[in-house]
Write an enzyme that holds these catalytic residues in place. Structure first.
Site, PDB file in Angstrom:
ATOM      1  CE  LYS A 123      23.638  46.790  -5.362  1.00 10.68           C
ATOM      2  NZ  LYS A 123      22.549  47.487  -4.962  1.00 10.68           N
ATOM      3  CB  SER A 198      21.598  48.332  -8.139  1.00 14.71           C
ATOM      4  OG  SER A 198      21.595  48.669  -6.907  1.00 14.71           O
ATOM      5  CB  SER A 222      18.722  48.774  -5.021  1.00 15.92           C
ATOM      6  OG  SER A 222      18.871  49.612  -6.272  1.00 15.92           O
TER       7      SER A 222
END
Length: 529
Positions: A123, A198, A222
């Site tokens: 990420k 996210s 997320s």
């Protein structure tokens, strides 16, 4: 959604998310239902893109493929498809090739490490020395940390070849992954829809067959939301077992910390077995903090067969409706589990009050996510809270009040959490896992309007956009481990996942349950690209 600007004051007093680039043209979604015959079969050569990390590591160790060959295949896949998906937004292919060459040399010497030679991405919010960490903020597009995040260090020590970073929303603050630095990430099953956030870029990269393993983070779903939306697996660890140092706001010092009490970092993959592999590598105390004095030894899974599990299935939340497709998928799963011999119950007086658990979560979340703002921000939030009414128990109102919460109220929320943690502990003396939706709906169409104008559409019923968070909150507030596994599809081919909540520190149990579901009923099914 992760540690973020959720609830940030703006034109409507709480502009939490920023708009991004428009979505690309739509692809056809896959139409296979889990446990059913495929109606659309991926191209025969597609199988090589969807091998698991375990399979690829075994191929590398047996010298059936080289690390350089795997890396080149992954790069070709990204360069061929990512213009439509936009998942891998920071690319480090040259240094990755150097690492792959070194991995091949190590393999030739007979070295064996858990991920030796495996290409993967992480990420964008994770620090990697020399690469930008922006969290979607244009002001940080040129900021580059000098040191890898702890999780990245551990992955590299295990032999992983980190080839880039995947997209996120601004400040990790949305269930969509769009920002003005890198644009919008699209769902591989339908690029007109969000892959989640996210960790949306991470889930999209897995679903598109770029990599077999990813690392994300979670404070508001997320990890769990993108896994559900993109038909992959994810694991939100028990709070505190994976150090988050270096998964840090851009420019902030990456220092050892006990954390904020809510946010975690964890793995994503296309198989449950790979979740266990990755968690074993990254879990353990920060060597610069708790690791000075203790080591982590997690319990083994409670059971190894579905028939031995006692399962509580819930599909209704008192604060937000859940789409019929999600409830139907859970009912179908419950029926399958019953046929496998598992003990399946649909209600229990031991379950904590979900409305109160979710509101407690929002009381805890608000102060965490609104910290460190300019004084004017808190005045805006104070005025907005007053306009909502002092007695309002909506999730938005609780969150907004959290920006200016007093110590006694904060302490009361902490006490409520402690009570709920004990309630969960009591429940898990009777049940092994709790199954529930990861989100109220399947992946929704891109919506980059002002957050105040957005609505969550549940079977035609408009809900506050914030209500997307209801199924993420209880496990997060209590610090419980929660895995997500794909279990079904909507009538239009969108993935549906199940959230598997387990007892505190017994992370191996929900992961094992996810693996048993995968073995019995099928797991990841590739999109048609």
């Amino acid at each position: 959604m992760d540690r973020s600007s959720f609830g940030q004051a703006g034109a409507a007093g709480r502009r939490a998310f920023l708009a991004g680039a428009a979505a690309a043209a739509c692809t056809l979604p896959a139409t296979r239902g889990f446990g059913q015959v495929a109606a659309v079969v991926p191209a025969p050569e597609g199988g090589k893109w969807y091998r698991t990390a375990h399979e690829l590591v075994a191929d590398l160790a047996a010298r059936r493929v080289s690390a350089v060959e795997l890396l080149d295949q992954a790069i070709a896949r990204i360069e061929g498809l990512d213009k439509h998906i936009n998942a891998v937004v920071v690319r480090d292919f040259d240094r990755a090739r150097q690492a792959a060459v070194a991995a091949d040399q190590a393999l030739a010497r007979g070295e064996r490490r858990p991920l030796l030679g495996l290409p993967m991405t992480v990420k964008e919010s994770y620090n990697i020395a020399g690469l930008p960490t922006t969290w979607g903020f244009p002001s940080f597009k040129d900021w580059r940390p000098a040191e890898d995040a702890v999780v990245v260090q551990r992955l590299k020590a295990a032999g992983a070849v980190i080839m880039g970073k995947t997209n996120v929303p601004v400040a990790l603050g949305d269930w969509q992954s769009t920002n003005p630095v890198y644009g919008t990430t699209n769902n591989p099953y339908d690029v007109a829809r969000t892959p989640g956030g996210s960790s949306g870029g991470a889930a999209a990269a897995l679903a598109a067959g770029y990599v077999a393993l990813e690392m994300g983070s979670d404070i508001g779903g997320s990890l769990r939301t993108p896994a559900h939306y993109c038909g992959v697996f994810a694991h939100k660890p028990s709070y505190g077992i994976v150090p988050s140092r270096g998964q840090t706001f851009p420019g902030a010092p990456a220092i050892p910390s006990a954390g904020d009490g809510l946010s975690v970092v964890g793995p994503m993959a296309r198989s449950a077995q790979d979740l266990a592999l990755a968690l074993d590598i990254v879990a353990g105390p920060d060597e610069q903090r708790d690791g000075v004095g203790w080591r982590l030894v997690l319990p083994r899974p409670r059971h190894r067969a579905l028939r031995d599990f006692k399962v509580l299935v819930i599909d209704t939340h008192p604060l937000c409706p859940t789409a019929e497709a999600i409830r139907t998928a859970l009912a179908r799963l419950a029926g399958r589990l019953d046929k496998e011999g598992a003990t399946v119950l649909r209600q229990s007086p031991l379950l904590p009050d979900l409305a109160e658990a979710t509101r407690t979560y929002m009381r805890l979340l608000g102060p965490v996510l609104t910290a460190g703002r300019p004084p004017a921000y808190y005045e805006q939030m104070r005025a907005l809270a007053a306009s909502m009414g002092a007695d309002s128990q909506s999730l938005d109102a609780i969150y907004v009040r959290g920006a200016n919460v007093g110590w006694r109220d904060w302490q009361a929320a902490g006490r409520a959490r402690t009570v709920q943690q004990q309630q969960w502990a009591t429940l898990f003396k009777t049940f092994d896992v709790v199954l529930c939706p990861p989100m109220p709906t399947a992946a929704f169409p891109h919506d980059h309007a002002e957050v105040s104008a957005r609505r969550l559409d549940v079977d035609g019923q408009a809900q506050p956009y914030t209500n997307n968070i209801v199924w993420a909150g209880p496990a997060t507030a209590a610090g419980l481990p929660a895995s997500v596994a794909p279990i079904d599809r909507t009538s239009t081919g969108l993935p549906i996942g199940v959230q598997i909540i387990g007892p505190y520190l017994e992370d191996a149990t929900p992961i094992q349950f996810a693996q048993l579901l995968e073995e019995a009923f099928g797991g990841f099914v590739p999109p048609v690209l």
